[in-house]
Every structure is written in structure tokens, then in C-alpha cells.
Design a protein around this motif. Structure first.
Motif, PDB file in Angstrom:
ATOM      1  N   SER A 115      -3.945 -44.431  35.603  1.00  0.00           N
ATOM      2  CA  SER A 115      -4.572 -45.684  36.032  1.00  0.00           C
ATOM      3  C   SER A 115      -4.652 -45.576  37.598  1.00  0.00           C
ATOM      4  CB  SER A 115      -3.013 -46.614  35.998  1.00  0.00           C
ATOM      5  OG  SER A 115      -3.380 -47.874  36.343  1.00  0.00           O
ATOM      6  N   PRO A 116      -5.716 -46.080  38.046  1.00  0.00           N
ATOM      7  CA  PRO A 116      -6.543 -47.309  37.595  1.00  0.00           C
ATOM      8  C   PRO A 116      -7.450 -46.637  36.618  1.00  0.00           C
ATOM      9  CG  PRO A 116      -7.002 -46.803  39.671  1.00  0.00           C
ATOM     10  CD  PRO A 116      -5.946 -46.152  39.623  1.00  0.00           C
ATOM     11  N   PHE A 117      -8.081 -47.447  35.756  1.00  0.00           N
ATOM     12  CA  PHE A 117      -9.057 -47.083  34.858  1.00  0.00           C
ATOM     13  C   PHE A 117     -10.436 -47.719  35.258  1.00  0.00           C
ATOM     14  CE2 PHE A 117      -5.400 -46.925  32.537  1.00  0.00           C
ATOM     15  CZ  PHE A 117      -5.347 -45.592  31.658  1.00  0.00           C
ATOM     16  N   PRO A 118     -11.637 -46.988  35.549  1.00  0.00           N
ATOM     17  CA  PRO A 118     -12.650 -47.618  36.040  1.00  0.00           C
ATOM     18  C   PRO A 118     -13.230 -48.619  35.425  1.00  0.00           C
ATOM     19  CG  PRO A 118     -13.041 -45.273  35.397  1.00  0.00           C
ATOM     20  CD  PRO A 118     -11.768 -45.531  34.710  1.00  0.00           C
ATOM     21  N   ALA A 119     -13.903 -49.690  36.421  1.00  0.00           N
ATOM     22  CA  ALA A 119     -14.365 -51.053  36.015  1.00  0.00           C
ATOM     23  C   ALA A 119     -15.524 -51.188  36.826  1.00  0.00           C
ATOM     24  CB  ALA A 119     -13.499 -52.000  36.427  1.00  0.00           C
ATOM     25  N   GLY A 120     -16.328 -52.344  36.762  1.00  0.00           N
ATOM     26  CA  GLY A 120     -17.196 -52.537  37.517  1.00  0.00           C
ATOM     27  C   GLY A 120     -17.122 -52.897  38.856  1.00  0.00           C
ATOM     28  N   THR A 121     -18.063 -53.568  39.783  1.00  0.00           N
ATOM     29  CA  THR A 121     -17.741 -53.521  41.137  1.00  0.00           C
ATOM     30  C   THR A 121     -17.089 -55.075  41.375  1.00  0.00           C
ATOM     31  OG1 THR A 121     -19.879 -52.432  41.651  1.00  0.00           O
ATOM     32  CG2 THR A 121     -19.100 -53.770  43.249  1.00  0.00           C
ATOM     33  N   PHE A 122     -16.036 -55.018  42.087  1.00  0.00           N
ATOM     34  CA  PHE A 122     -15.264 -56.296  42.462  1.00  0.00           C
ATOM     35  C   PHE A 122     -14.835 -56.739  41.466  1.00  0.00           C
ATOM     36  CE2 PHE A 122     -14.419 -60.175  44.979  1.00  0.00           C
ATOM     37  CZ  PHE A 122     -14.081 -59.733  46.128  1.00  0.00           C
ATOM     38  N   PRO A 123     -13.957 -56.138  40.604  1.00  0.00           N
ATOM     39  CA  PRO A 123     -13.139 -56.931  39.542  1.00  0.00           C
ATOM     40  C   PRO A 123     -12.231 -57.932  39.907  1.00  0.00           C
ATOM     41  CG  PRO A 123     -11.952 -54.733  40.001  1.00  0.00           C
ATOM     42  CD  PRO A 123     -13.134 -54.624  40.960  1.00  0.00           C
ATOM     43  N   LEU A 124     -12.662 -59.344  39.425  1.00  0.00           N
ATOM     44  CA  LEU A 124     -11.941 -60.331  39.974  1.00  0.00           C
ATOM     45  C   LEU A 124     -10.804 -61.016  38.865  1.00  0.00           C
ATOM     46  CD1 LEU A 124     -11.934 -62.349  42.062  1.00  0.00           C
ATOM     47  CD2 LEU A 124     -13.758 -63.698  41.138  1.00  0.00           C
ATOM     48  N   PHE A 125     -10.913 -60.707  37.455  1.00  0.00           N
ATOM     49  CA  PHE A 125     -10.311 -61.221  36.566  1.00  0.00           C
ATOM     50  C   PHE A 125     -10.025 -60.330  35.450  1.00  0.00           C
ATOM     51  CE2 PHE A 125      -9.936 -63.666  32.572  1.00  0.00           C
ATOM     52  CZ  PHE A 125      -8.920 -64.448  32.811  1.00  0.00           C
ATOM     53  N   VAL A 126      -8.647 -60.173  35.031  1.00  0.00           N
ATOM     54  CA  VAL A 126      -8.244 -59.605  33.808  1.00  0.00           C
ATOM     55  C   VAL A 126      -7.528 -60.283  32.913  1.00  0.00           C
ATOM     56  CG1 VAL A 126      -6.142 -58.699  34.914  1.00  0.00           C
ATOM     57  CG2 VAL A 126      -7.293 -57.182  33.053  1.00  0.00           C
TER      58      VAL A 126
END
Length: 172
Positions: A115-126
Motif C-alpha cells: 500500500s498504496p496501490f496505484p490509482a489515477g490522478t487526484f483520487p477524490l473518493f473511495v
């Protein structure tokens, strides 16, 4: 339906923490607050009889090799339906999904390996799907939603793909 302030009316957090989002554990014994201003996560004990919260643990949402920089922030937090894991996102630092295992007895958090696992740009909500099999992240600046499968034993994530989601998705 009238709201009445509890006694005490609030929970004190560390100065400068800035709680942003909050999620209860399914057991009702614990809650978790992600703190926007200092990039931390706070585990809290919940006393339902008194309606009070007490800090159990506060830990950084940054990787061990990172030092907090002014202006960095966090976004969202959700507990897995099983109560075994917690998922969160930092906004603009390490753009990825944070995963923690939850101690069933104490409510304490431990970062999941990798962790952290890759995401897109500016992750705002999970969020976690109601069946507890997937995590979804709305990536505001890359205009997409990332999906991850959850390892039911470790809480670790594996990419299940990314889909376009219009302009600036802020929720799923």
C-alpha cells in the motif's frame, strides 16, 4: 427528530489534523477519521452508551520514505463490510489507494503490504462494493474510475481496470 448536543458535544482531535471523512466499523465499536490537514488516519473507540469517541491510534497516510509537505491532503475513507480492512485515498501526494488491516479486538490499523496501490490522478473518493469484493476510486483529474479486486485474506488490491467517467468524477 430534534438534534440535541451530546455531553461532551465533540471529540478532540490532534491540533492541525483537520478530520475530513469518517467511517464506522460494522461492529459499532470503532470508527476511523481521515485527517485532511496533516495526512493522518485516526482510529477511535466508540462508546454507544455515552455517544463518545476516544482516540486509539493515529498514523501517517504517507509512505515511510515520504515527509509531509504543506498543502498535501487526504480525501476519503471506508471500512470493508467484513470489518477486516479499511481503504482510503490521499489526494495529491501518493496518488493511490491506501489499505489497512483492522485488528478485530483493538480496532488498531496496520498498513497492508504494498500500500498504496496505484490509482489515477487526484483520487477524490473511495468506496467498497456492498459484497466486499471490489474497491472503486473516483480519480478527479484523470477523469476516470479505477476498480480493484480485494484479496479476502490480506486486504491487498489488484487492478481490475479503469473506465472513463466524464469530467472530474467526485463520487461513485
Amino acid at each position: 427528530g430534534t438534534l440535541v448536543a451530546n455531553d461532551p458535544p465533540h471529540t478532540k482531535m490532534k491540533p492541525g489534523a483537520g478530520p475530513r471523512h469518517f467511517s464506522f466499523h460494522p461492529s459499532g465499536k470503532f470508527a476511523y477519521a481521515i485527517n485532511e490537514l496533516n495526512c493522518t488516519m485516526t482510529a477511535l473507540a466508540y462508546d454507544a452508551g455515552k455517544g463518545t469517541l476516544a482516540e486509539l491510534q493515529t498514523l501517517s497516510t504517507l509512505r515511510p520514505d515520504e515527509t509531509y509537505q504543506n498543502g498535501w491532503s487526504t480525501a476519503d475513507v471506508h471500512v470493508h463490510p467484513s470489518g477486516k480492512f479499511l481503504y482510503a485515498v490521499n489526494l495529491d501526494i501518493v496518488e493511490g489507494v491506501l489499505a489497512y488491516s483492522i485488528n478485530a479486538t483493538t480496532g488498531a490499523l496496520t498498513a497492508v503490504a504494498g500500500s498504496p496501490f496505484p490509482a489515477g490522478t487526484f483520487p477524490l473518493f473511495v468506496t467498497v462494493d456492498p459484497g466486499g469484493r471490489f474497491v472503486y476510486v473516483a480519480n478527479y483529474s484523470s477523469n476516470n474510475v479505477s476498480a480493484y479486486t480485494i484479496n479476502a485474506t490480506t486486504g491487498g488490491l489488484a487492478s481490475a481496470g479503469t473506465v472513463a467517467a466524464g469530467t472530474n468524477p467526485a463520487s461513485v
